[in-house]
Design an enzyme around this catalytic site. Structure first.
Site, PDB file in Angstrom:
ATOM      1  N   TYR B  93       0.736  -1.319  -0.042  1.00  0.00           N
ATOM      2  CA  TYR B  93       0.025   0.112   0.008  1.00  0.00           C
ATOM      3  C   TYR B  93       0.789   1.173   0.263  1.00  0.00           C
ATOM      4  O   TYR B  93       2.129   1.360   0.858  1.00  0.00           O
ATOM      5  CB  TYR B  93      -0.867  -0.060   1.252  1.00  0.00           C
ATOM      6  CG  TYR B  93      -2.150  -0.614   1.207  1.00  0.00           C
ATOM      7  CD1 TYR B  93      -2.134  -1.705   0.059  1.00  0.00           C
ATOM      8  CD2 TYR B  93      -3.200  -0.686   2.121  1.00  0.00           C
ATOM      9  CE1 TYR B  93      -3.643  -2.579   0.140  1.00  0.00           C
ATOM     10  CE2 TYR B  93      -4.567  -1.489   1.693  1.00  0.00           C
ATOM     11  CZ  TYR B  93      -4.298  -2.294   0.764  1.00  0.00           C
ATOM     12  OH  TYR B  93      -5.649  -3.504   0.783  1.00  0.00           O
ATOM     13  N   THR B 192     -17.351 -15.051  -3.825  1.00  0.00           N
ATOM     14  CA  THR B 192     -17.222 -15.728  -2.620  1.00  0.00           C
ATOM     15  C   THR B 192     -16.487 -15.036  -1.413  1.00  0.00           C
ATOM     16  O   THR B 192     -16.631 -15.276  -0.310  1.00  0.00           O
ATOM     17  CB  THR B 192     -16.524 -17.007  -2.672  1.00  0.00           C
ATOM     18  OG1 THR B 192     -15.264 -16.782  -3.307  1.00  0.00           O
ATOM     19  CG2 THR B 192     -17.359 -17.903  -3.601  1.00  0.00           C
ATOM     20  N   SER B 193     -15.870 -13.858  -1.944  1.00  0.00           N
ATOM     21  CA  SER B 193     -15.144 -12.970  -0.832  1.00  0.00           C
ATOM     22  C   SER B 193     -16.185 -12.416   0.154  1.00  0.00           C
ATOM     23  O   SER B 193     -17.333 -12.465  -0.258  1.00  0.00           O
ATOM     24  CB  SER B 193     -14.507 -12.088  -1.568  1.00  0.00           C
ATOM     25  OG  SER B 193     -15.335 -10.832  -2.040  1.00  0.00           O
ATOM     26  N   VAL B 195     -16.866  -9.327   0.695  1.00  0.00           N
ATOM     27  CA  VAL B 195     -17.331  -8.231  -0.079  1.00  0.00           C
ATOM     28  C   VAL B 195     -18.527  -8.744  -0.944  1.00  0.00           C
ATOM     29  O   VAL B 195     -19.437  -8.396  -1.133  1.00  0.00           O
ATOM     30  CB  VAL B 195     -16.415  -7.500  -0.680  1.00  0.00           C
ATOM     31  CG1 VAL B 195     -16.976  -6.397  -1.791  1.00  0.00           C
ATOM     32  CG2 VAL B 195     -15.440  -6.644   0.209  1.00  0.00           C
TER      33      VAL B 195
END
Lengths: 372, 372
Positions: B93, B192-193, B195
């Site tokens: 990040y 499938t996450s 989110v």
């Protein structure tokens, strides 16, 4: 020639709808001959199937067409061969006029005759088709009055004939997506195109800096000088920018908020590398035939927005009503020599040569403008 | 352990700024010890350099930190291991807490103590860090009162501990970019996450259909059934969609106006193929580590918009003020079992095992939730 014409007419007589009144309304002749006004016989560039323009187009004589009460018959004076005209003939666009069709999409002409209900135009007025539409490559064009836009006679014909596609694209891309303030910067590739040259000049008029990418070529230094004379702040070749970080190429300029891509591939990636946090890139062409590739981190951490620009979409939107005002503004700049680009006028009779030049078969040439 | 702790403390004593008050405020101890309230000693997951989390993290004892007049000391109860926590430790990040840092970004805890100026919280209140911020993986966390959000005690702890990252991402992506009406559709990959599962359920609650893409795997049919039970309309594996035209996969659904991409590569291209004219795709992750590739014609003729979504950007925008309202809405859905996903609670002492599971080193496991 004669057999091609027979084919066209045979086909046309089988049609009932008449959206493009250029070629197809000639069917009216057989039905209503002598009942109303007719255009003079016309000569036009017709294609009966999609394909390579130098193989599928023919210049043929077309019979007179009816001038209905709201119609205006225009003697065409000049019309360019644009890349989009070539793409239309190739059939790569999703919206296509029914075949056979007359080529060409924009141009300028003089009012030759009109129907009884026409009130806003006079014989001799200079007009352009607005919005641009199929069928400009013929000596006489008949369309409804509402589809013609009267223009100032002081604008050089070659500029008037080319205002509605490329300069308007440049203006809409600059004004319609991101608010630019004087001192801001934009970045573009394909900067030697007519759109590219217009972007440079229109940005300069707004006090907006431009960073310009050109393809690698012999004489690149001369091209850089020429674009800088038009108002470009920085000009780089594609290979110069094949580095991870382009910050060193910004010079004293701020990171651009807006980028224009008409190339794709690595050249589009260079545009993206220049963009500032939250920047937007508009794609309006794909000359390299390569797609645009974007890293996940550019989307997420740099918060980039990527969109497309297609003039035809704008013409179908609520922006269409403003376009004639924008065209008048562009024409006034052209009249005052504040917006210019190189063109080559070619007699209509030499269409095949002009087409070959436009297709790049004869080396590099300026924009080809057919003179009728 | 001891040597790592010494290193951390040595480093911390050299700092002056204190944005993340988790690890770093321990420097206060040496300066102001005995002059004010202190937190209990804490145990935390600390990393001193970026790298693979299973190599660079250590669970160590941390000394008490000062509780200043506006601070609240929270005894953490639960905190998840999110992919973004792993990415932060890896250092991918662009915005990174100074090292050494305590891992973890969200969680839930109970108010243990607070400074003299704190008025809005009481001992025993359930709170979550909002906005989420670095340092959740430790037994006691001290932050300013304004950074804690008091929540309803009826929400299961594991859901409360995970509401601010993944469910909020799903809600913001659904509500903040494109106006969706009941009957509209969205398309997403990585379905499938957490989110992805939240998108399915939140869309369903709005009467919005979802088309879901999952990666090819053993047991894909079971996964499809499970997502359909959550409310998914259609579920396809990536390989099913490797066709030119996906219209046949729409079933009775309209073309989606909005798409979510957390995978990249071909899976992102499948999302784009489903989108309707003028549609928007948001990229919020890149699990395949492959970029997003878009054709010129998709931009121009399909008028697509591609954007990124990063929760951290939203937190820094004017939307931040609404986020606590949205979090309360999500918590109410969780309380009523209208928003759910599978999780596995793991004692904090077993952090290394939970981390290995989260890293995928031990096969497929539900979201790992550290229980303190």
């Amino acid at each position: 020639m004669a057999s091609a014409r027979t084919l066209v007419l045979k086909h046309l007589h089988g049609r009932t709808s008449c959206y493009f009144n250029s070629v197809r309304s000639s069917r009216m002749v057989s039905i209503r001959a002598y009942s109303s006004k007719l255009s003079p016989p016309s000569k036009g560039v017709v294609y009966e199937q999609h394909g390579s323009p130098d193989e599928v187009t023919r210049v043929i004589d077309l019979p007179p067409v009816e001038i209905k009460e709201n119609d205006v018959c225009v003697k065409m004076l000049a019309s360019p061969i644009n890349p989009s005209d070539i793409n239309r003939i190739q059939g790569v666009y999703p919206v296509r006029p029914p075949l056979p069709a007359v080529g060409g999409y924009e141009g300028v002409g003089q009012v030759h005759d009109f129907g009884s209900a026409v009130k806003g135009l006079s014989i001799g007025d200079l007009v352009i088709p607005s919005p641009p539409s199929s069928g400009a490559w013929q000596t006489f064009v008949v369309k409804e009055e509402s589809l013609w836009h009267k223009i100032d006679k002081d604008v050089p014909l070659e500029f008037a004939s080319t205002v509605t596609v490329n300069p308007l694209t440049a203006l809409l891309m600059l004004d319609d997506f991101v608010t630019l303030n004087p001192g801001d910067a934009i970045v573009q590739n394909g900067s030697t195109s007519i759109v590219g040259q217009c972007v440079i000049q229109l940005a300069k008029l707004r006090g907006v800096h431009s960073i310009n990418i050109i393809r690698d070529r012999a004489g690149a230094e001369d091209v850089k000088e020429r674009l800088k004379k038009l108002g470009a702040d920085e000009v780089y070749t594609e290979s110069q920018l094949e580095v991870k970080n382009v910050n060193g190429f910004l010079g004293a300029l701020p990171e651009p908020a807006l980028g224009f891509n008409c190339v794709g591939g690595n050249s589009a990636s260079s545009v993206l590398k220049f963009l500032r946090q939250g920047g937007t890139m508009l794609t309006y062409g794909g000359m390299s035939k390569k797609p645009v590739t974007v890293s996940t981190s550019a989307f997420i951490f740099k918060d980039l927005t990527l969109r497309g620009f297609w003039l035809q979409n704008m013409m179908n939107s609520d922006r269409a009503v403003d376009c004639r005002v924008m065209i008048d503004y562009l024409l006034s700049l052209m009249r005052d020599r504040k917006l210019k680009y190189e063109m080559e006028l070619v007699p209509f009779d030499e269409f095949p040569v002009a087409l070959d030049k436009a297709l790049g078969k004869l080396g590099s040439h300026p924009k080809q403008i057919l003179k009728f």
